[in-house]
Every structure is written in C-alpha cells, then in structure tokens.
Design a protein around this motif. Structure first.
Motif, PDB file in Angstrom:
ATOM      1  N   ALA A 163      47.067  20.942  32.676  1.00 14.12           N
ATOM      2  CA  ALA A 163      47.013  19.666  31.960  1.00 14.12           C
ATOM      3  C   ALA A 163      47.642  18.557  32.788  1.00 14.12           C
ATOM      4  O   ALA A 163      48.468  18.805  33.663  1.00 14.12           O
ATOM      5  CB  ALA A 163      47.745  19.773  30.619  1.00 14.12           C
ATOM      6  N   LYS A 195      51.201   7.206  27.312  1.00 12.96           N
ATOM      7  CA  LYS A 195      50.160   6.601  26.480  1.00 12.96           C
ATOM      8  C   LYS A 195      50.618   5.252  25.937  1.00 12.96           C
ATOM      9  O   LYS A 195      49.857   4.307  25.874  1.00 12.96           O
ATOM     10  CB  LYS A 195      49.798   7.549  25.334  1.00 12.96           C
ATOM     11  CG  LYS A 195      48.664   7.041  24.482  1.00 12.96           C
ATOM     12  CD  LYS A 195      48.227   8.067  23.477  1.00 12.96           C
ATOM     13  CE  LYS A 195      47.058   7.510  22.681  1.00 12.96           C
ATOM     14  NZ  LYS A 195      46.637   8.454  21.655  1.00 12.96           N
ATOM     15  N   GLU A 251      45.831  22.471  24.135  1.00 19.03           N
ATOM     16  CA  GLU A 251      45.130  22.030  25.338  1.00 19.03           C
ATOM     17  C   GLU A 251      45.310  20.531  25.579  1.00 19.03           C
ATOM     18  O   GLU A 251      45.373  20.073  26.713  1.00 19.03           O
ATOM     19  CB  GLU A 251      43.642  22.355  25.197  1.00 19.03           C
ATOM     20  CG  GLU A 251      42.816  21.984  26.392  1.00 19.03           C
ATOM     21  CD  GLU A 251      41.343  22.351  26.219  1.00 19.03           C
ATOM     22  OE1 GLU A 251      40.543  21.811  26.991  1.00 19.03           O
ATOM     23  OE2 GLU A 251      41.004  23.148  25.325  1.00 19.03           O
ATOM     24  N   ARG A 252      45.392  19.773  24.500  1.00 18.78           N
ATOM     25  CA  ARG A 252      45.594  18.332  24.593  1.00 18.78           C
ATOM     26  C   ARG A 252      46.395  17.880  23.378  1.00 18.78           C
ATOM     27  O   ARG A 252      46.424  18.551  22.357  1.00 18.78           O
ATOM     28  CB  ARG A 252      44.278  17.575  24.683  1.00 18.78           C
ATOM     29  CG  ARG A 252      43.402  17.694  23.454  1.00 18.78           C
ATOM     30  CD  ARG A 252      42.075  16.962  23.558  1.00 18.78           C
ATOM     31  NE  ARG A 252      41.237  17.560  24.580  1.00 18.78           N
ATOM     32  CZ  ARG A 252      40.653  16.879  25.576  1.00 18.78           C
ATOM     33  NH1 ARG A 252      40.778  15.590  25.649  1.00 18.78           N
ATOM     34  NH2 ARG A 252      39.917  17.497  26.468  1.00 18.78           N
ATOM     35  N   GLU A 310      49.516  14.639  21.944  1.00 20.66           N
ATOM     36  CA  GLU A 310      50.468  13.576  22.276  1.00 20.66           C
ATOM     37  C   GLU A 310      51.780  13.852  21.572  1.00 20.66           C
ATOM     38  O   GLU A 310      51.832  14.534  20.554  1.00 20.66           O
ATOM     39  CB  GLU A 310      49.914  12.191  21.948  1.00 20.66           C
ATOM     40  CG  GLU A 310      49.763  11.865  20.499  1.00 20.66           C
ATOM     41  CD  GLU A 310      49.275  10.430  20.311  1.00 20.66           C
ATOM     42  OE1 GLU A 310      49.968   9.681  19.597  1.00 20.66           O
ATOM     43  OE2 GLU A 310      48.229  10.073  20.864  1.00 20.66           O
ATOM     44  N   ALA A 365      50.873  11.676  26.363  1.00 20.42           N
ATOM     45  CA  ALA A 365      49.707  12.481  26.037  1.00 20.42           C
ATOM     46  C   ALA A 365      49.465  13.458  27.180  1.00 20.42           C
ATOM     47  O   ALA A 365      49.979  13.278  28.280  1.00 20.42           O
ATOM     48  CB  ALA A 365      48.485  11.593  25.844  1.00 20.42           C
ATOM     49  N   TRP A 366      48.704  14.486  26.892  1.00 15.95           N
ATOM     50  CA  TRP A 366      48.265  15.405  27.941  1.00 15.95           C
ATOM     51  C   TRP A 366      46.830  15.825  27.652  1.00 15.95           C
ATOM     52  O   TRP A 366      46.434  15.950  26.504  1.00 15.95           O
ATOM     53  CB  TRP A 366      49.188  16.609  28.109  1.00 15.95           C
ATOM     54  CG  TRP A 366      49.205  17.540  26.945  1.00 15.95           C
ATOM     55  CD1 TRP A 366      48.486  18.695  26.793  1.00 15.95           C
ATOM     56  CD2 TRP A 366      49.980  17.415  25.745  1.00 15.95           C
ATOM     57  NE1 TRP A 366      48.772  19.291  25.573  1.00 15.95           N
ATOM     58  CE2 TRP A 366      49.690  18.514  24.919  1.00 15.95           C
ATOM     59  CE3 TRP A 366      50.913  16.475  25.281  1.00 15.95           C
ATOM     60  CZ2 TRP A 366      50.273  18.714  23.672  1.00 15.95           C
ATOM     61  CZ3 TRP A 366      51.478  16.660  24.032  1.00 15.95           C
ATOM     62  CH2 TRP A 366      51.164  17.760  23.255  1.00 15.95           C
ATOM     63  N   THR A 367      46.079  15.954  28.712  1.00 17.31           N
ATOM     64  CA  THR A 367      44.679  16.368  28.634  1.00 17.31           C
ATOM     65  C   THR A 367      44.393  17.349  29.767  1.00 17.31           C
ATOM     66  O   THR A 367      45.125  17.357  30.764  1.00 17.31           O
ATOM     67  CB  THR A 367      43.707  15.170  28.761  1.00 17.31           C
ATOM     68  OG1 THR A 367      43.948  14.529  30.017  1.00 17.31           O
ATOM     69  CG2 THR A 367      43.901  14.166  27.646  1.00 17.31           C
ATOM     70  N   PRO A 368      43.352  18.155  29.631  1.00 18.28           N
ATOM     71  CA  PRO A 368      43.025  19.081  30.725  1.00 18.28           C
ATOM     72  C   PRO A 368      42.702  18.324  32.012  1.00 18.28           C
ATOM     73  O   PRO A 368      42.114  17.240  31.975  1.00 18.28           O
ATOM     74  CB  PRO A 368      41.789  19.824  30.217  1.00 18.28           C
ATOM     75  CG  PRO A 368      41.805  19.645  28.737  1.00 18.28           C
ATOM     76  CD  PRO A 368      42.455  18.307  28.497  1.00 18.28           C
ATOM     77  N   ARG A 399      40.753  17.327  35.296  1.00 14.23           N
ATOM     78  CA  ARG A 399      39.330  17.314  35.615  1.00 14.23           C
ATOM     79  C   ARG A 399      39.078  18.224  36.802  1.00 14.23           C
ATOM     80  O   ARG A 399      39.889  18.306  37.714  1.00 14.23           O
ATOM     81  CB  ARG A 399      38.872  15.890  35.956  1.00 14.23           C
ATOM     82  CG  ARG A 399      38.958  14.979  34.769  1.00 14.23           C
ATOM     83  CD  ARG A 399      38.394  13.622  35.098  1.00 14.23           C
ATOM     84  NE  ARG A 399      38.539  12.749  33.934  1.00 14.23           N
ATOM     85  CZ  ARG A 399      38.538  11.454  33.978  1.00 14.23           C
ATOM     86  NH1 ARG A 399      38.404  10.841  35.145  1.00 14.23           N
ATOM     87  NH2 ARG A 399      38.670  10.745  32.888  1.00 14.23           N
TER      88      ARG A 399
END
Length: 164
Positions: A95, A100, A132-133, A135, A158-161, A163
């Motif tokens: 991640a 944010k 996985e995602r 905030e 926030a966190w996101t996978p 790319r």
C-alpha cells in the motif's frame, strides 16, 4: 500484518533491535533519506514505535519566520512527519500512504523549539494492517518550549494499493 512488508517496516524491524538511545537517531537518518524535506529542515525523531512517535525541530535561523519563531510550514512538517511515520509503519507493504487532509489552527505565537507527538489506537492499527485501503485520523499534539500548544493540527491519512 501481511508478509509483504514495506521498506520502512523492514528498516524499523532492524533499528528496533538497537538500544533505545540509538533507535530514534537511526530512524531519523533513514527517514531523512526517504523524505528529503525532513532532513533539510533538521527534523528528528525523539521517539518511534509503531503506535507512538515524537518529532522535534529546533528553533534555528533557517526554519524561522520573520518574527524569529519556527515557521508555520515547519510546524506542519513535524506534524506530518510524526503522523506519517506511524501510518507508514502500519499499512500493508503493498500500500501507499498519502496525506489526505490537514486542518490547521494557529492559536498563539510559538516559543522556542517545537515537538509533535502522534499516537494510534490499537483499533486504528488493526484497521491499517488488515484493510487494503482506507483512511485514518491520526492524533497529534504540537507543543513549544513552554509546553503550550500554539498550533492545532488534524491529520487524515489514506492508503491505497500500489499501482503495478
């Protein structure tokens, strides 16, 4: 936490083996390599654990504003660094943590050196390690040399996978 650890988590696992006096110093150097402005501004970790961090900045000429106190942006930087390190130490290795939103309220003229102390709850850590995602609103308190709070900051990360 997933077996897929981030570089920051791997580094922390190594510095966590050091004596307490050296741990924060080593983490400061390594974090400063990744976050150039952190190093440039002379910030340093005074304490670092996955749920609790303290970042400090000395009131030196190169971080001062026109009235001789720590510049507003430098005060925000210690808050961002203290909170961001905690998020980086807890999100899955696949991640990407990103700031944010930050809300800032300048309450009084600061005096001397500044200190940001950030904390995560066990529930926040579990959420970051398993989702996985998402905030998280990371609690942070900024104090000056008089132990007063000249600035209030609310930091939402926030966190996101990553790319591919």
């Amino acid at each position: 936490m997933s077996n897929n650890k981030s570089m920051l988590q791997k580094v922390y696992a190594q510095v966590d083996k050091l004596p307490a006096a050296l741990k924060a110093k080593a983490f400061t150097v390594i974090f400063g390599r990744a976050v150039k402005y952190f190093r440039t501004s002379g910030l340093r970790f005074e304490w670092i654990e996955p749920n609790h961090s303290i970042v400090v900045i000395k009131n030196r000429k190169y971080v001062q504003n026109h009235i001789g106190t720590v510049h507003a942006v430098a005060m925000i930087m210690i808050a961002e660094s203290a909170t961001g390190a905690l998020v980086g130490l807890n999100v899955p290795g696949n991640a990407v943590p990103v700031i944010k939103r930050m809300e800032v309220d300048y309450r009084k003229r600061a005096s001397g050196d500044m200190r940001a102390e950030a904390m995560l709850t066990p529930e926040q850590i579990t959420m970051m390690q398993t989702e996985e995602r998402g905030e998280v609103d990371v609690a942070v308190t900024i104090t000056d040399a008089e132990n007063k709070e000249p600035i209030f900051v609310r930091a939402v990360w926030a966190w996101t996978p990553k790319r591919s």
